[in-house]
Design an enzyme around this catalytic site. Structure first.
Site, short mmCIF file in Angstrom:
data_model
loop_
_atom_site.label_atom_id
_atom_site.label_comp_id
_atom_site.label_asym_id
_atom_site.label_seq_id
_atom_site.Cartn_x
_atom_site.Cartn_y
_atom_site.Cartn_z
N LYS A 102 -58.47 -17.46 -4.27
CA LYS A 102 -57.44 -16.66 -4.95
C LYS A 102 -57.04 -15.45 -4.09
O LYS A 102 -55.85 -15.19 -3.90
CB LYS A 102 -57.99 -16.17 -6.30
N ASN A 103 -58.05 -14.73 -3.60
CA ASN A 103 -57.75 -13.47 -2.92
C ASN A 103 -57.22 -13.66 -1.50
O ASN A 103 -56.84 -12.69 -0.85
CB ASN A 103 -58.97 -12.55 -2.95
N ARG B 47 -52.79 -6.76 -10.92
CA ARG B 47 -52.73 -5.61 -10.02
C ARG B 47 -52.30 -6.02 -8.61
O ARG B 47 -51.69 -5.23 -7.90
CB ARG B 47 -54.10 -4.93 -9.92
N CYS C 262 -58.16 -0.47 -14.55
CA CYS C 262 -58.44 -1.73 -15.21
C CYS C 262 -59.89 -1.75 -15.63
O CYS C 262 -60.60 -0.76 -15.48
CB CYS C 262 -58.10 -2.90 -14.31
N ILE D 61 -54.25 3.60 -5.53
CA ILE D 61 -53.66 2.95 -4.34
C ILE D 61 -53.25 3.98 -3.30
O ILE D 61 -52.37 3.75 -2.48
CB ILE D 61 -52.47 2.04 -4.71
N ASP D 62 -53.92 5.16 -3.34
CA ASP D 62 -53.57 6.23 -2.41
C ASP D 62 -53.67 5.79 -0.94
O ASP D 62 -52.86 6.20 -0.11
CB ASP D 62 -54.47 7.46 -2.65
N GLN D 63 -54.62 4.91 -0.63
CA GLN D 63 -54.79 4.50 0.77
C GLN D 63 -53.65 3.57 1.21
O GLN D 63 -53.24 3.61 2.37
CB GLN D 63 -56.14 3.79 0.96
N ASP E 62 -67.71 -9.09 -6.04
CA ASP E 62 -67.21 -10.17 -6.89
C ASP E 62 -68.29 -11.19 -7.27
O ASP E 62 -68.02 -12.12 -8.03
CB ASP E 62 -66.03 -10.89 -6.21
N ARG F 60 -57.64 -16.92 -14.52
CA ARG F 60 -57.05 -16.19 -13.39
C ARG F 60 -57.74 -16.53 -12.07
O ARG F 60 -57.14 -16.35 -11.00
CB ARG F 60 -57.16 -14.68 -13.63
N1 EPU Z 1 -59.73 2.47 -3.51
C1 EPU Z 1 -59.23 3.75 -3.52
N2 EPU Z 1 -57.95 3.95 -3.05
C2 EPU Z 1 -57.19 2.93 -2.60
C3 EPU Z 1 -57.71 1.62 -2.60
C4 EPU Z 1 -58.99 1.41 -3.07
O1 EPU Z 1 -59.91 4.70 -3.93
O2 EPU Z 1 -56.04 3.18 -2.20
C5 EPU Z 1 -61.11 2.22 -3.98
C6 EPU Z 1 -61.15 1.35 -5.23
O3 EPU Z 1 -60.94 2.10 -6.41
C7 EPU Z 1 -62.53 0.74 -5.15
C8 EPU Z 1 -62.72 0.56 -3.62
O4 EPU Z 1 -61.79 1.45 -3.01
O5 EPU Z 1 -63.47 1.63 -5.65
C9 EPU Z 1 -62.49 -0.82 -3.10
O6 EPU Z 1 -61.33 -1.37 -3.66
P1 EPU Z 1 -60.39 -2.38 -2.87
O7 EPU Z 1 -59.07 -1.71 -2.65
O8 EPU Z 1 -61.07 -2.95 -1.70
O9 EPU Z 1 -60.17 -3.53 -3.97
P2 EPU Z 1 -58.83 -4.30 -4.20
O10 EPU Z 1 -58.16 -4.51 -2.92
O11 EPU Z 1 -58.07 -3.69 -5.32
C10 EPU Z 1 -59.83 -6.69 -3.80
C11 EPU Z 1 -59.98 -7.95 -4.60
C12 EPU Z 1 -60.99 -7.73 -5.70
C13 EPU Z 1 -62.33 -7.35 -5.05
C14 EPU Z 1 -62.14 -6.11 -4.16
C15 EPU Z 1 -63.39 -5.73 -3.38
C16 EPU Z 1 -57.79 -8.97 -4.37
C17 EPU Z 1 -56.52 -9.37 -5.01
N3 EPU Z 1 -58.68 -8.32 -5.15
O12 EPU Z 1 -59.39 -5.70 -4.73
O13 EPU Z 1 -61.15 -8.97 -6.38
O14 EPU Z 1 -63.28 -7.06 -6.05
O15 EPU Z 1 -61.08 -6.36 -3.21
O16 EPU Z 1 -63.82 -6.77 -2.59
O17 EPU Z 1 -58.02 -9.25 -3.21
C18 EPU Z 1 -61.69 -10.36 -8.20
O18 EPU Z 1 -61.30 -11.32 -7.50
O19 EPU Z 1 -62.31 -10.51 -9.28
C19 EPU Z 1 -61.42 -9.01 -7.73
C20 EPU Z 1 -61.47 -7.94 -8.53
#
Ligand code: EPU
Length: 438
Positions: free
Chosen positions: A22-23, A96, A120, A127-129, A310, A401
């Protein structure tokens, strides 16, 4: 809405085909926006999130065809025209990952409007980064009425140091940088296998990227990309594979996860070996079996190649069956223990303190439980497979999902499991026949 009924006690035995990840599929679907024309993707998992993404791309003006005589996992997309550059609230609130269109739309159209995703069930997830990286490439943003409006005249390469290795953040910035003028470097980039798959796909469309699978990505921007010459096949899902293998471990069974990407699963496979399970990697996939007791094994979630967040919820379910106490430490998301309360309702002995859970092995009893997110649901399914009696899991839509054909796959492995409408009460006998495939 449907619920899942599981009659516990059957060891899982047999082999199961692992679907596409999925990811990996979600960012790759979005990346087709970068190269106007017709794209063909294979091994795209049949999941609700994939359907959401295809409908979002459709609303942007890019039609798609699923199947077309080549099986349900083949998707054709036409990104010749982009009519709108907006991801509206009613789509983003359901998924998301819709935020992934931001980078590609800015690169393709010079503007993008995306509903700001909220928090969530697993955390606030800002998504600041993503925005910081895109700003470094020349984009400007304003927040208006719950929407992020971004624009850029010309993307220009830059050095970006991420505060944390965010997965979708890295993907968003990477997808913009491939069409920026000059060189970009993303430091502290995420190294997850799904990013490596995205890089391979971008490269098949003409992008120039080095360093995938490490914490530094170097990108030489190119003026344009074109669709890949051959169909691109999505990487197999390491989390789906890990979930079925933990199914073998928790029920004392023997499961071959066909096509499982063993190299990307080393942290989970090592932890399984430490519990006393047999782990065998073959050309066909990964096989896990257990005949003796389960030793307690503590884990801490960290970015790849560490133990994946995950798989944390599923590991916690497994540890409820261990001979002793283990620790589960969650370091990625601040609120990813929602499954613990439901496991406790099934008799699990779990104590939570902040991001630490102490899990003591013991017997589980079937109960009615509520799924709160995708992986929490998977954890409750595993618990239901080993619990005494019947487990009914409500809010099944979370599983749709991320787990393709879950009921069919579990049945093939010998589980007593069925999917029925929420209002059906099943009081006696074995679980009824499934009403629908996922
Ligand atoms: N974070 C920030 N700012 C940002 C981005 C992330 O503070 O701008 C923080 C997040 O709040 C979190 C950490 O950084 O505490 C890591 O989050 P990340 O951005 O890596 O997660 P994501 O990209 O939103 C993806 C997967 C998730 C998986 C995470 C971690 C997708 C679509 N989703 O989420 O998958 O848990 O990486 O590996 O790729 C799932 O499949 O069940 C799932 C939640």
């Amino acid at each position: 809405m449907d619920k899942l009924i599981i009659d516990g006690g059957n060891p899982l035995r047999g082999s199961v085909q692992i679907s596409g990840a999925k990811n990996a599929a979600l960012p790759i679907l979005v990346a087709t926006l970068l190269a106007p024309g017709e794209h063909e993707l294979h091994n795209v998992p049949e999941l609700v999130d994939v359907s959401f993404m295809l409908s979002l791309l459709g609303r942007i003006g890019c039609p798609s065809l699923v199947g077309d005589g080549k099986g349900p996992e083949c998707v054709r997309l036409d990104t010749s025209r982009v009519a709108f550059s907006e991801a509206p609230y009613d789509v983003v609130r359901k998924m998301r990952a819709s935020v992934l269109v931001l980078g590609p739309l800015l690169a393709r159209c010079g503007r993008a409007q995306v509903s700001m995703p909220g928090g969530c069930a697993i955390g606030t997830r800002p998504i600041d980064q993503h925005l910081k990286g895109l700003e470094a490439l020349g984009c400007t943003f304003e927040l208006d009425g719950g929407y992020i409006r971004g624009k850029v005249d010309q993307l220009v390469g830059a050095e970006i140091n991420l505060d944390m290795p965010t997965v979708t953040g890295t993907e968003n910035i990477l997808m913009a940088a491939v069409l920026a003028e000059g060189e970009s470097v993303i430091r502290n980039a995420a190294a997850e296998p799904e990013i490596v798959d995205l890089v391979r796909f971008l490269r098949s469309m003409g992008a120039r990227i080095r360093g995938e699978g490490t914490s530094t990505l170097e990108i030489d921007g190119v003026p344009a990309l074109r669709p890949a010459r051959r169909p691109y096949s999505i990487l197999a899902d390491r989390i789906e594979a890990g979930t079925y293998l933990l199914g073998a471990a928790i029920t004392g069974g023997d499961v071959m996860a066909k096509g499982a990407p063993a190299e990307e699963m080393s942290a989970v496979l090592e932890a399984l070996e430490a519990t006393g399970c047999e782990v065998e990697v073959t050309d066909e996939g990964v096989r896990v079996s257990r005949s003796g007791p389960l030793r307690p094994v503590s884990i801490e979630t960290t970015p790849h190649p560490g133990f994946p967040t995950d798989m944390q919820a599923q590991w916690m379910a497994l540890m409820t069956q261990a001979d002793g106490t283990s620790e589960v430490l969650e370091t990625i998301f601040e609120n990813r223990f929602m499954h613990a309360a439901e496991l406790i309702r099934m008799g699990a002995k779990i104590q939570i303190a902040g991001n630490q859970a102490m899990v003591e092995g013991g017997d589980l009893k079937g109960a009615t439980v509520m799924a709160t997110d995708l992986r929490a649901s998977a954890s409750l399914v595993l618990a239901g497979l080993v619990a005494e009696g019947r487990t009914e899991m409500l809010r099944l839509y979370h599983l749709d999902r991320g787990y393709s054909h879950l009921v069919d796959k579990l049945k093939t492995l010998g589980a007593e499991v069925a999917r029925v409408p929420d209002d059906v009460r099943v009081t006696t006998g074995k679980a009824p026949a499934a009403t629908a495939a996922v």
